[in-house]
Design a protein around this motif. Structure first.
Motif, mmCIF file in Angstrom:
data_model
loop_
_atom_site.group_PDB
_atom_site.id
_atom_site.type_symbol
_atom_site.label_atom_id
_atom_site.label_comp_id
_atom_site.label_asym_id
_atom_site.label_seq_id
_atom_site.Cartn_x
_atom_site.Cartn_y
_atom_site.Cartn_z
ATOM 1 N N ARG A 51 -3.857 1.065 -4.992
ATOM 2 C CA ARG A 51 -4.085 1.661 -6.312
ATOM 3 C C ARG A 51 -3.768 3.156 -6.317
ATOM 4 N NH1 ARG A 51 -9.102 -1.048 -9.223
ATOM 5 N NH2 ARG A 51 -8.583 -3.203 -8.829
ATOM 6 N N LYS A 52 -2.628 3.485 -5.766
ATOM 7 C CA LYS A 52 -2.254 4.901 -5.665
ATOM 8 C C LYS A 52 -0.873 5.117 -6.234
ATOM 9 C CE LYS A 52 -4.448 7.259 -1.895
ATOM 10 N NZ LYS A 52 -4.407 7.364 -0.478
ATOM 11 N N ARG A 53 -0.685 6.263 -6.860
ATOM 12 C CA ARG A 53 0.637 6.659 -7.344
ATOM 13 C C ARG A 53 1.254 7.633 -6.364
ATOM 14 N NH1 ARG A 53 1.352 7.991 -13.586
ATOM 15 N NH2 ARG A 53 0.749 5.956 -14.321
ATOM 16 N N LYS A 76 0.838 -1.196 0.000
ATOM 17 C CA LYS A 76 0.000 0.000 0.000
ATOM 18 C C LYS A 76 0.874 1.249 0.000
ATOM 19 C CE LYS A 76 -4.069 -1.897 2.042
ATOM 20 N NZ LYS A 76 -4.984 -1.964 3.118
ATOM 21 N N ALA A 77 0.343 2.335 -0.524
ATOM 22 C CA ALA A 77 1.093 3.597 -0.561
ATOM 23 C C ALA A 77 1.355 4.071 0.864
ATOM 24 C CB ALA A 77 0.291 4.635 -1.333
ATOM 25 N N PRO A 78 2.539 4.647 1.112
ATOM 26 C CA PRO A 78 2.832 5.115 2.475
ATOM 27 C C PRO A 78 1.950 6.298 2.848
ATOM 28 C CG PRO A 78 4.553 5.786 0.934
ATOM 29 C CD PRO A 78 3.623 4.908 0.166
ATOM 30 N N LYS A 79 1.604 6.338 4.134
ATOM 31 C CA LYS A 79 0.786 7.466 4.601
ATOM 32 C C LYS A 79 1.632 8.323 5.526
ATOM 33 C CE LYS A 79 -3.821 5.554 4.448
ATOM 34 N NZ LYS A 79 -4.695 4.697 5.205
ATOM 35 N N GLY A 80 1.697 9.604 5.245
ATOM 36 C CA GLY A 80 2.400 10.534 6.137
ATOM 37 C C GLY A 80 3.913 10.382 6.132
ATOM 38 N N ARG A 81 4.471 9.703 5.153
ATOM 39 C CA ARG A 81 5.940 9.613 5.053
ATOM 40 C C ARG A 81 6.305 9.416 3.582
ATOM 41 N NH1 ARG A 81 7.281 4.531 3.599
ATOM 42 N NH2 ARG A 81 5.930 2.849 4.291
ATOM 43 N N GLY A 136 9.480 10.634 -11.100
ATOM 44 C CA GLY A 136 8.972 9.329 -11.506
ATOM 45 C C GLY A 136 7.870 8.966 -10.533
ATOM 46 N N TYR A 137 7.237 7.797 -10.747
ATOM 47 C CA TYR A 137 6.113 7.447 -9.870
ATOM 48 C C TYR A 137 6.249 6.011 -9.374
ATOM 49 C CZ TYR A 137 4.055 11.726 -11.492
ATOM 50 O OH TYR A 137 3.852 13.052 -11.758
ATOM 51 N N LEU A 138 5.869 5.823 -8.129
ATOM 52 C CA LEU A 138 5.731 4.468 -7.585
ATOM 53 C C LEU A 138 4.230 4.200 -7.544
ATOM 54 C CD1 LEU A 138 8.294 4.757 -4.648
ATOM 55 C CD2 LEU A 138 8.561 3.340 -6.691
ATOM 56 N N TYR A 139 3.814 3.120 -8.194
ATOM 57 C CA TYR A 139 2.378 2.796 -8.190
ATOM 58 C C TYR A 139 2.162 1.626 -7.218
ATOM 59 C CZ TYR A 139 -2.211 1.219 -9.616
ATOM 60 O OH TYR A 139 -3.524 0.838 -9.610
ATOM 61 N N PHE A 140 1.389 1.873 -6.165
ATOM 62 C CA PHE A 140 1.162 0.851 -5.149
ATOM 63 C C PHE A 140 -0.137 0.097 -5.459
ATOM 64 C CE2 PHE A 140 4.167 3.717 -3.322
ATOM 65 C CZ PHE A 140 5.043 2.880 -2.664
ATOM 66 N N VAL A 141 0.038 -1.165 -5.838
ATOM 67 C CA VAL A 141 -1.120 -1.955 -6.284
ATOM 68 C C VAL A 141 -2.099 -2.158 -5.124
ATOM 69 C CG1 VAL A 141 -1.791 -4.200 -7.246
ATOM 70 C CG2 VAL A 141 0.299 -3.101 -8.016
#
Ligand code: SF4
Length: 549
Positions: A139-141, A98-103, A131-136
């Motif tokens: 579902r967030k970039r 998952k995409a990191p929250k607050g970091r 560039g982008y990290l896409y967290f499956v």
């Protein structure tokens, strides 16, 4: 020049030792996270979509774009190269969590992405500003700015990785030990065990259990056929009656006993999935294995052969094997005769103990063989009384007779040792050893000397215990055996009963005598081989073997 795959830069930032094990030693092991990640990348890197421009909304996508740079010294595949409406190109790296929250995203992921951006620049494209990290998982970039500072850090990481390529010594384990417990290389790296053997700790934290839901499938029906249908292994009796099926996902090994047919499709799929297929005769003699391509771990095999040809140092391992075997034999004998000890038994225990002591000063392998032979004789002298008194008449045992087994107990022991040899053979090959080059058993054409060496640690704890437990619990009757020209062997029903007992025993947990944690016997065999591997490669100063306490 060897180009470093950019995914290894990620491994280096996570832990330099991880990079070294994967990239320099070619060692790899999956865990649930790596399997999920690979499955995700398999979908992302679909060959059908490779580098084919695809217009999506106002963007153009190219998947799985592969670039290299001699100047940078790296090579890698971009999951996605995207072009926005303004003609700006940037890399997108897929991550399964998952995409990191607050970091910010982890540095290892940022470095990997930045290396992709640098590769773009090296291949004639402008350096992208981000560039982008896409967290499956969510579902967030997440945007990562490709700053000068990040580029410099990435170049430093590449330089550090290149320096490690020429190193012979394993880098130290990562300080933050929590990282180890999510690392798939933990069962190969064994940082906790290393600390225990170096005397920095008394107990090791247990290595993670893997392949918990996996199973061995044995097929021993005369004339049976094993085929494949929709990912399921199917076993058919000669009259095309289906005997059973098993999922390939959960298959650990396939064991074919006697004249059983197997289709090429099954063999191909087993090789692809690195599942060994073993062949045994009806009497349990091990014939061979269809194994996946030879392990890439050539450094380990080189160390194994070098040690094999160094009699003095090879003898250290042989000594440990004999001492551990005799210790287990003595412990088991004392346990079984706890309530029924004659003066003769007490004498036998003392003699085994004395032989163990003599092993310590024995400097040649031939001498060790003599001591082991004497110890084993004392053990088998006590063996008939390990069987409950009311069953001793039925299951008579006057001594170990191997070729051929002359009674039910010897038939069970012989069959059990053959199955254990097959397991040790499979484990040795999986770890990357040459199973035919050992330290205690003499090398001889067709003899898997290393597998037999490792088997010595587990004869009594696995096979003898399984045999005695089954006899004493009334699992077998004499109808489970057949006699032919002085040879006694198990009937089909008897084999089935024994294999069930054996598999159960392998799943039993036991405490390691040095590391203190509990593991199944099945994993203990693998652990023993890993410890041996680390010792041979010079990662450990001390070698320790397994015995029951
Ligand atoms: S187990 Fe720990 S020390 Fe070993 S490679 Fe993995 S992270 Fe590094």
């Amino acid at each position: 020049m060897m180009l470093i795959p950019i995914s290894y830069l990620n491994a280096y930032v996570y832990c330099p030792r991880r990079f070294y094990l994967e990239c320099v030693r070619g060692m790899y092991e999956d865990n649930v996270y790596t399997l999920e990640g690979r499955e995700m990348h398999r979908r992302v890197d679909d060959p059908g979509k490779q580098a084919v421009p695809l217009r999506k909304e106002d963007r153009i996508h190219r998947r799985s774009v592969w670039w290299s740079s001699e100047r940078l010294g790296v090579t890698g595949r971009l999951d996605l190269l995207e072009e926005d409406g303004t003609g700006c190109l940037y890399p997108v790296e897929y991550k399964k969590g998952k995409a990191p929250k607050g970091r910010d995203p982890w540095l290892n992921d940022q470095i990997q992405l930045c290396a992709q951006a640098l590769l773009m620049a090296e291949n004639g494209l402008p350096l992208p500003p981000a560039g982008y990290l896409y967290f499956v998982g969510s579902r967030k970039r997440v945007e990562v700015r490709i700053t000068e500072e990040l580029c410099a850090q990435t170049r430093e990481v590449i330089a550090a990785c290149r320096a490690l390529l020429d190193e012979d010594t394993l880098p130290p384990a990562v300080d933050n030990r929590n990282r180890c417990f999510g690392c798939s290389l933990l069962p190969l790296c064994l940082p906790e065990e290393e600390e225990v053997l170096a005397g920095h700790k008394t107990n090791a934290r247990r290595i993670l259990a893997q392949r918990l839901d996996q199973q061995s499938v044995y097929v021993d029906r005369l004339g049976a056929r094993v085929s494949l249908s929709q990912g399921m292994l199917q076993v058919w009796a000669p009259g095309e009656e289906r005997l059973g099926e098993a999922s390939l996902e959960q298959l650990q090994e396939l064991v074919l006993i006697g004249p059983v047919q197997v289709t090429t499709q099954v063999l191909h799929e087993c090789c692809r999935r690195e599942i060994p297929v073993h062949y045994l005769t009806l009497y349990g003699r091990y014939l061979g294995t269809t194994a996946p391509a030879f392990s890439r771990h050539s450094l380990l095999r080189r160390a194994q052969w070098q040690r094999h040809f160094d009699p003095e140092r090879s003898n250290e391992i042989a000594r440990d094997i004999v001492m551990s075997k005799l210790t287990s034999a003595r412990t088991l004998a004392m346990r079984y005769l706890r309530d029924e000890r004659s003066e003769e038994d007490v004498q036998a225990f003392r003699q085994i103990k004395d032989l163990i002591r003599r092993c310590r000063d024995c400097s040649d392998t031939e001498g060790l063989r003599g001591l082991e032979g004497m110890g084993t004789r004392h053990y088998f002298q006590c063996f008939p009384r390990f069987i409950k008194p009311r069953l001793r008449e039925t299951f008579q045992f006057q001594g170990r007779v191997r070729r051929p087994p002359d009674n039910a107990v010897n038939a069970l022991l012989s069959f059990g040792y053959a199955i254990l040899a097959k397991d040790c053979m499979g484990a040795a090959a999986r770890v990357g050893f040459d199973p035919y080059c050992g330290f205690y058993h003499v090398m001889k054409y067709g003899r898997p000397a290393l597998a037999l060496d490792i088997m010595e640690y587990f004869r009594q704890p696995i096979v003898d215990s399984a045999v005695l437990g089954a006899i004493n619990n009334g699992v077998f009757t004499l109808r489970d055996f057949m006699a032919y020209q002085g040879t006694c062997y198990l009937s089909e029903k008897g084999r089935k009963k024994f294999l069930a007992q054996y598999e159960m025993r392998k799943k039993d947990h036991v405490s390691h005598p040095v590391f203190g944690y509990r593991l199944s016997y099945e994993r203990m065999i693998e652990l023993q081989l890993r410890i041996l591997g680390k010792y041979l490669l010079g990662d450990l100063d001390k070698y320790v073997g397994f015995h029951i306490r």
